[in-house]
Structures are given as C-alpha cells and as structure tokens.
Design a protein around this motif. Structure first.
Motif, PDB file in Angstrom:
ATOM      1  N   THR A  32      61.549  36.775  54.129  1.00 19.09           N
ATOM      2  CA  THR A  32      61.024  36.446  55.513  1.00 19.09           C
ATOM      3  C   THR A  32      59.542  36.094  55.297  1.00 19.09           C
ATOM      4  O   THR A  32      58.832  37.043  54.882  1.00 19.09           O
TER       5      THR A  32
ATOM      6  N   ASP B  89      59.227  33.506  68.132  1.00 16.96           N
ATOM      7  CA  ASP B  89      58.454  34.689  68.988  1.00 16.96           C
ATOM      8  C   ASP B  89      59.608  35.949  69.159  1.00 16.96           C
ATOM      9  O   ASP B  89      59.970  36.338  67.862  1.00 16.96           O
TER      10      ASP B  89
ATOM     11  N   GLN C  74      55.333  31.833  67.242  1.00 18.79           N
ATOM     12  CA  GLN C  74      55.538  32.499  65.828  1.00 18.79           C
ATOM     13  C   GLN C  74      57.017  32.238  65.358  1.00 18.79           C
ATOM     14  O   GLN C  74      57.676  32.616  65.981  1.00 18.79           O
TER      15      GLN C  74
ATOM     16  N   HIS D 207      59.805  32.584  62.578  1.00 18.00           N
ATOM     17  CA  HIS D 207      60.039  33.714  61.531  1.00 18.00           C
ATOM     18  C   HIS D 207      61.210  33.036  60.747  1.00 18.00           C
ATOM     19  O   HIS D 207      62.209  32.699  61.278  1.00 18.00           O
TER      20      HIS D 207
ATOM     21  N   ASN E 103      56.307  34.602  58.038  1.00 16.69           N
ATOM     22  CA  ASN E 103      55.822  34.016  59.446  1.00 16.69           C
ATOM     23  C   ASN E 103      54.827  33.156  59.120  1.00 16.69           C
ATOM     24  O   ASN E 103      53.997  32.981  58.369  1.00 16.69           O
ATOM     25  N   ARG E 104      54.790  32.077  60.283  1.00 11.51           N
ATOM     26  CA  ARG E 104      54.137  30.854  60.468  1.00 11.51           C
ATOM     27  C   ARG E 104      53.879  30.604  61.765  1.00 11.51           C
ATOM     28  O   ARG E 104      54.792  30.570  62.574  1.00 11.51           O
ATOM     29  N   THR E 105      52.720  30.714  61.907  1.00 12.80           N
ATOM     30  CA  THR E 105      52.230  30.308  63.474  1.00 12.80           C
ATOM     31  C   THR E 105      52.043  28.738  63.584  1.00 12.80           C
ATOM     32  O   THR E 105      51.267  28.155  62.958  1.00 12.80           O
TER      33      THR E 105
END
Length: 468
Positions: free
Chosen positions: A363, A330, A354, A356, A365-367
């Motif tokens: 880079t 986050d 979230q 990073h 991003n994965r939720t």
C-alpha cells in the motif's frame, strides 16, 4: 347389502385410525415464533443501540416541518411549435407556438431566494414560476445549469427572508439511515414520504464516460418530485431527488437523488464561475474484473485499476503508474467507478486528494493535484471530439505509431465507439501532437470538410468525414 356394510365398516375404521394418529402425533405440537432454545443455531452479533434506541423513537415531524417550507413548486412554461393534430402533421397547416406547462420541485438554499432544482425540470423554458408553501408565487430567473449532473440554479426576489435548507454532508450518510423525500408529485403540493438509504454511489448509465453517482432510496418519489429535497431526520439536505426507474413511469420501490455534496459544488461553481469546474486525476481507469492484460494475476476484487496515466496530468506528476490499484481516495473507499467519480464531482481543479494505492502487493499513498482536462486534453469543438497526447501504454498498444488518443466524445459521437482509438490524420495533415491537431483543424475549417483518419485497437485504419 352385506358388501355395503363391510365397506361402511372399513371406512369408519380408517377414519378413526387417521384421527387417532393425528391426535397423538400432531395436536400437541407447537410452532414457536422464535427459537427459545438455550442453544441457538445461529451466532448473534453484539448490538449496541444508537440514538434513537428504538424505531418507535424515530420522529420525522421536526424534519418534515423544517423541510416542507423550504421546498417549492416549479412551473416551467415552454412553447411548442410542432403540429397540434394529425391533419396538421401531414399538411403543415398549423405552426403557431403552443404553450405547455411542466411541473417539478425545487429547494430554497439561501434566505435571499436561491433555489436548486433539476436541469430537466426547467429545460427549454421560456418562463419559470415558483410557488412557495404559503402559496405566494414568483417569477424565477435561471442562473445556470449543468446537464451532466442534472442540476440547475434559480433565483427569486422576495420582500422578506425565505425559509431554506442547509446542505448536509452526503459522504457521511449510511445505508439504512432514515430519510424523507419532500416535493410536489402529480401537482400534490408539500408531499412528504419516508424511507431509508438503500444504496450509495449508484450508477444508472451504461456509458463509461458519463458515470453517475446517485443516492438510492425507497422513499416514494413520483413525477413532480424531481428537484425536491431528500433530507435526514435532522432536516439536513443530503440530496436532490432526480430519477426513478420504472416500467410504468411511477414509483415502484426505489428512487434516486443527486448527492448534496455534488449539488453544492455545482451551485458554488455556477455562482462563482458561471460554469462547472471539473477536477481530473488524469488517468484512464479499468474495472478489475474486466481489465485485460494488466489485471492478469491480480487477486484484488475491490478497487479500480489504473490502465493509463496521461502526460502532464496531476497523477503523472505524483508518480501514479499503470497497474496501480486505487482502493481509497481521501476517506472514501473505492469499490466501483461511481465511488470515484461521485467523489471527484465534488472537487475542482487545484484541489488535492490523497490516493491510497496497491502496487506490487504494497500500500502506497500519493497526493494528487487535480487539474482541468484542458491542461492535457484538447477538444475539437466543431465535431465534439477530445484528444490527448499518447501515454506509454498506448505507444506500446499501437506499436509506436504517431498520433493522439481520442479521450472523450459528445453524445452524438459516442455511438461510434471512437474513444481509445488513435487519431493519425486530419485531411492531408499527419497528426503527431496536439499542436498538429490545432493547425489541421484551422485549415479544415476553411475547406468546410474534415476527414479524420483513425487506427483502431486492432491496428485497422478507419475514416470519418464531417462537413459544415
């Protein structure tokens, strides 16, 4: 006599020369307190003052007056059945319970009398008494505790609404920010001390499976302050004072508080569920400086390396992979274990975060939906060992050997270094899955003996026997 006058003349001449040199070379030299040169030797940063503009403008009066009425004195009555003298110790003549009183602090967090304090303040209590700043005393009810975060929730019933503190956002505090510590050190009620935020996400524990995340401050905290309030200059509750590190047992320059976001989440869980709900990413983390194999060739110095991703976890479903580096969750930058753990302790199962990540220099991003450990971890309650299905990395490490991984252990078993080993057998049963563990444990309960067979990281077999 002639030699005497010669020596006297030489001495006087030497003294005169010395005085002359001093007058010429040093007497007119000045020692400026500041460098007044037009060409400073150091580059100075542009500084835009924030409010307050000057340290003289800082006032703690409003925050202190607001806080002191919401901080209470907690007395813990316990009964000790140990010997009262050396004679009793050897001959066992006295086993009558003896009353002992411990003291600490607490913070009223609602007008109807809910109070947050430290678990160690009320531990083993038979009776709890709370005294307000106006000297009124009440018997307190223990609502619930969480020893892992050292937070406990009490309740008193008063005829009128009580003064209370609102939880602030501890994620937003800044290094160097002014804070007040309010509590009852050494039974001195309503004591206020001031300091600054010295560090965030400070871990005092050497065990990787019980990472802590404290606010460090130099506001004076002493025995009796435990459970009291750490507030900012607006009087917002940003921490619960918990610990000091000292060779003497008293304050020596820094102290530690449980962040308010963690304390609030624990309190909310206790009130809603009766226990603390822990949300987990479902990964095993390695420090970049110590991660062997996977960390080789990685140039990053900040962040956490994903060593393993547990099957059926939120991280696995989101596509997190071994070798990824967590640099942010986050809005929180991740530099060390306690940064990550401190933030996750303020979350619960089904929350989404979230991540990073750095992967192959890019880079991404994965939720990730946080899950309870029980979604992919099984705990053998009788012996305090938790296991989970193998990951792809562990299958490679153990050369395809069937078994389940030791995920976590209780405090007693932690000294045995079982975490990360492969459980391959219980009594005469071979273990290939969590279901095998459940069946084998049920059979072992009937026999009264549980023999666990492990394979360690060197491929060697080990045995551990538990008896009822």
């Amino acid at each position: 006599m002639k030699n005497f006058f010669t020596l006297l003349f030489v001495s006087v001449l030497g003294g005169a020369l010395t005085l002359g040199i001093y007058k010429v070379a040093f007497e007119n030299e000045t020692f400026p307190l500041e460098n007044q040169s037009n060409q400073p030797k150091f580059v100075t940063a542009n500084y835009t003052p924030s409010s307050p503009n000057n340290i003289d403008d800082v006032s703690f009066i409003e925050a202190a007056n607001k806080t002191v009425h919401a901080v209470v004195h907690v007395k813990n009555l316990t009964l000790s059945q140990g010997p009262s003298s050396l004679f009793d110790f050897f001959y066992g003549n006295s086993r009558q319970p003896r009353a002992q009183v411990g003291t600490g602090s607490g913070v009223i967090i609602s007008p109807d009398g809910y109070i947050v304090t430290n678990n160690h303040v009320i531990e083993n209590s038979t009776k709890l008494q709370v005294t307000l700043n106006n000297n009124k005393s009440y018997t307190a009810q223990l609502i619930g505790t969480d020893p892992e975060t050292d937070i406990a929730l009490l309740k008193i019933d008063a005829a009128e609404d009580l003064p209370y503190l609102a939880f602030g956002d501890s994620d937003q505090i800044q290094l160097g920010e002014w804070v007040l510590a309010v509590g009852n050190p050494f039974n001195l009620t309503s004591t206020v001390t001031a300091g600054i935020i010295s560090a965030k996400a400070r871990d005092l524990n050497s065990r990787d499976n019980n990472i802590q995340s404290f606010i460090q401050t130099d506001a004076a905290v002493n025995p009796g302050n435990s459970g009291g309030a750490l507030v900012n200059t607006r009087g917002d509750l940003i921490g619960i004072n918990t610990a000091i590190t000292s060779q003497t047992g008293s304050y020596i320059g820094y102290s530690f508080a449980v962040p308010s976001n963690i304390a609030k989440k624990v309190v909310d869980d206790i009130m809603e569920f009766g226990n603390v709900q822990m949300g987990s990413l479902g990964v095993r983390i390695q420090d970049l400086s110590t991660g062997q194999g996977l960390a080789s060739g990685i140039e990053e110095s900040e962040g956490l390396l994903v060593g393993e991703v547990f099957k059926k976890s939120g991280a696995a479903k989101a596509g997190v992979k071994p070798g990824d580096i967590i640099v942010k969750i986050d809005h929180i930058k991740i530099r060390k274990f306690s940064d990550l753990v401190g933030y996750l302790r303020s979350k619960r199962p089904n929350d989404k975060v979230q991540l990073h990540l750095l992967r192959d220099g890019e880079t991404i991003n994965r939720t990730v939906e946080l899950l309870s450990n029980s979604a992919y971890v099984y705990t053998i309650e009788e012996i305090g060992i938790s296991v989970q299905e193998q990951t792809e990395a562990s299958k490679d490490r153990f050369k395809g050997q069937d078994g389940v991984l030791i995920f976590d252990t209780n405090n007693y078993n932690s000294r045995l270094g079982l975490e990360g080993k492969l459980l391959v057998g219980i009594n005469d049963d071979k273990i290939k899955s969590i279901e095998d563990v459940k069946s084998a444990v049920a059979r072992a309960q009937r026999s009264g003996v549980m023999t666990l067979v492990f394979i360690n990281q060197n491929g060697e077999r080990e045995r551990l026997i538990y008896r009822n």
